[in-house]
Design a protein around this motif. Structure first.
Motif, PDB file in Angstrom:
ATOM      1  N   TYR A 166       0.832  -1.205   0.000  1.00  0.00           N
ATOM      2  CA  TYR A 166       0.000   0.000   0.000  1.00  0.00           C
ATOM      3  C   TYR A 166       0.865   1.254   0.000  1.00  0.00           C
ATOM      4  O   TYR A 166       0.603   2.219  -0.734  1.00  0.00           O
ATOM      5  N   VAL A 169       2.494   1.639  -3.538  1.00  0.00           N
ATOM      6  CA  VAL A 169       1.532   1.901  -4.605  1.00  0.00           C
ATOM      7  C   VAL A 169       0.902   3.286  -4.471  1.00  0.00           C
ATOM      8  O   VAL A 169       0.802   4.038  -5.443  1.00  0.00           O
ATOM      9  N   VAL A 170       0.485   3.641  -3.256  1.00  0.00           N
ATOM     10  CA  VAL A 170      -0.126   4.960  -3.061  1.00  0.00           C
ATOM     11  C   VAL A 170       0.899   6.057  -3.325  1.00  0.00           C
ATOM     12  O   VAL A 170       0.580   7.095  -3.920  1.00  0.00           O
ATOM     13  N   ALA A 173       1.402   6.299  -7.235  1.00  0.00           N
ATOM     14  CA  ALA A 173       0.239   6.909  -7.891  1.00  0.00           C
ATOM     15  C   ALA A 173       0.140   8.391  -7.539  1.00  0.00           C
ATOM     16  O   ALA A 173      -0.107   9.234  -8.410  1.00  0.00           O
ATOM     17  N   ALA A 192      -5.749   3.947  -6.540  1.00  0.00           N
ATOM     18  CA  ALA A 192      -4.589   3.063  -6.438  1.00  0.00           C
ATOM     19  C   ALA A 192      -4.790   2.001  -5.377  1.00  0.00           C
ATOM     20  O   ALA A 192      -4.276   0.882  -5.490  1.00  0.00           O
ATOM     21  N   ALA A 193      -5.530   2.336  -4.319  1.00  0.00           N
ATOM     22  CA  ALA A 193      -5.750   1.387  -3.228  1.00  0.00           C
ATOM     23  C   ALA A 193      -6.753   0.299  -3.592  1.00  0.00           C
ATOM     24  O   ALA A 193      -6.755  -0.774  -2.983  1.00  0.00           O
ATOM     25  N   LEU A 196      -5.648  -3.435  -4.586  1.00  0.00           N
ATOM     26  CA  LEU A 196      -4.931  -4.172  -3.544  1.00  0.00           C
ATOM     27  C   LEU A 196      -5.850  -4.941  -2.615  1.00  0.00           C
ATOM     28  O   LEU A 196      -5.397  -5.795  -1.853  1.00  0.00           O
ATOM     29  N   ARG A 204      -6.963  -8.424  -8.812  1.00  0.00           N
ATOM     30  CA  ARG A 204      -6.684  -6.995  -8.874  1.00  0.00           C
ATOM     31  C   ARG A 204      -7.143  -6.399 -10.199  1.00  0.00           C
ATOM     32  O   ARG A 204      -7.697  -5.297 -10.242  1.00  0.00           O
ATOM     33  N   GLY A 208      -9.979  -3.656 -10.440  1.00  0.00           N
ATOM     34  CA  GLY A 208      -9.667  -2.382 -11.075  1.00  0.00           C
ATOM     35  C   GLY A 208     -10.590  -2.086 -12.238  1.00  0.00           C
ATOM     36  O   GLY A 208     -11.033  -0.942 -12.431  1.00  0.00           O
ATOM     37  N   GLY A 291      -5.002   6.129 -10.898  1.00  0.00           N
ATOM     38  CA  GLY A 291      -4.714   5.371  -9.688  1.00  0.00           C
ATOM     39  C   GLY A 291      -4.850   3.873  -9.877  1.00  0.00           C
ATOM     40  O   GLY A 291      -4.001   3.099  -9.418  1.00  0.00           O
ATOM     41  N   GLY A 295      -1.936   1.243  -9.560  1.00  0.00           N
ATOM     42  CA  GLY A 295      -2.117   0.261  -8.510  1.00  0.00           C
ATOM     43  C   GLY A 295      -1.920  -1.161  -9.008  1.00  0.00           C
ATOM     44  O   GLY A 295      -1.233  -1.963  -8.366  1.00  0.00           O
ATOM     45  N   ALA A 299       1.565  -3.103  -7.925  1.00  0.00           N
ATOM     46  CA  ALA A 299       1.364  -4.263  -7.069  1.00  0.00           C
ATOM     47  C   ALA A 299       1.932  -5.521  -7.718  1.00  0.00           C
ATOM     48  O   ALA A 299       2.481  -6.397  -7.041  1.00  0.00           O
TER      49      ALA A 299
END
Length: 316
Positions: A166, A169-170, A173, A192-193, A196, A204, A208, A291, A295, A299
């Motif tokens: 997290y 990735v955050v 992004a 982005a979260a 995950l 994912r 997404g 995002g 993400g 990830a």
């Protein structure tokens, strides 16, 4: 979940404070953590969920007068994403992941409130969260298997690994969003979260994709609402009504749930900040797209090690 928002929401409309609905909506999210049919476990889960939501949201409310944006906003988002991920995974909370606390921090922390924190918003936020816990204790559910509420607490190595993911990735992004001068950076961090919350690459990608499709569908719904030219009171009632299908479909069909949640969020933020125009819809869509793509890609690179499948039924 619907009652947890409708009761305080209607009270806010009756006293002429529809702009506080944004705070009440995030407070009502505590109701989502009350899925366990056993009251004591439900109380424990909701207390933990409320702790995450209140800590992140109150932090955003207290920092809002400083005009959070750019790197400070990103730093706060990274912290709450990692912290919430640890709590959710370690205690097997559903919904899992860090989306709601992260988004609560970003959304409430970027509202224009002047030179002082919005004390009335803080009261609405906390009161709604506590009311949602009370409703959780009054509710009576059937067998656990009918609700898919089995909770699994993950071992510390897995918990810390996903929390680290997290963070990375955050950060990526958000940094890209800052570099591209993306408006409403909180949407990029939240997007982005989202991937995950799933436990593998296929999950994912699916999550997404649901996020993007649901957001675009929600914007279509929003355009239809704008065409009607509704009043603030009508928008407030609509926000309350949209919470019912959001919760009803969040576990069953994530993309469909987002087609209701997206207009709900944008409408509540517009009530809180009337200066935000229709441009916010496209900022939301582009921020989400950026995002989600970052993400999924990040990830896949930084979280390759095999691990136990994370529980389904997550949101965000």
């Amino acid at each position: 979940m619907g009652l947890g928002l409708s009761v305080p929401g209607i009270m806010l409309l009756l006293i002429g404070r529809p702009e506080l609905l944004a705070y009440a909506v995030f407070g009502s999210v505590v109701g989502m953590y009350g899925r366990n049919p056993h009251r004591l476990l439900r109380l424990k889960n909701q207390a933990l969920g409320a702790a995450m939501m209140l800590c992140a949201g109150v932090c955003g409310i207290m920092l809002a007068p400083f005009g959070l944006h750019g790197w400070p906003l990103l730093a706060g988002g990274m912290f709450w994403a990692a912290f919430s991920s640890v709590i959710a995974d370690r205690y097997g909370l559903k919904p899992g992941g860090a989306f709601f606390p992260l988004f609560a921090f970003g959304a409430l922390g970027t509202l224009p409130v002047g030179e002082r924190p919005a004390v009335d918003g803080l009261v609405a936020f906390v009161a709604t969260a506590l009311f949602s816990i009370l409703l959780g204790q009054l509710a009576r559910f059937g067998p656990a298997k009918e609700h898919g509420v089995e909770t699994i607490a993950f071992p510390w190595p897995n918990v810390l690994r996903r929390a680290g993911t997290y963070l990375v990735v955050v950060f990526l992004a958000g940094a890209i969003g800052i570099g591209l001068q993306v408006e409403h950076l909180q949407w990029t961090m939240a997007g982005a979260a989202v991937p995950l919350a799933a436990g593998n690459a296929r999950g994912r990608l699916r999550r997404g994709t649901h996020r993007i499709a649901g957001t675009l569908a929600g914007i279509g719904v929003l355009l239809g609402i704008y065409y009607l030219g509704p009043s603030e009171v009508f928008l407030g009632c609509l926000i309350i009504l949209l919470m019912f299908p959001t919760e009803a479909y969040m576990v069953r069909n994530y993309g469909l749930a987002l087609s209701f949640f997206t207009p709900l969020v944008i409408l509540m933020l517009q009530l809180a900040n009337p200066s935000v125009g229709a441009q916010m819809m496209w900022d939301c869509a582009m921020g989400n797209l950026l995002g989600v793509v970052v993400g999924i890609a990040a990830a896949a690179v930084f979280d390759r090690r095999p691990r136990t499948q994370y529980a389904s039924g997550t949101v965000g």
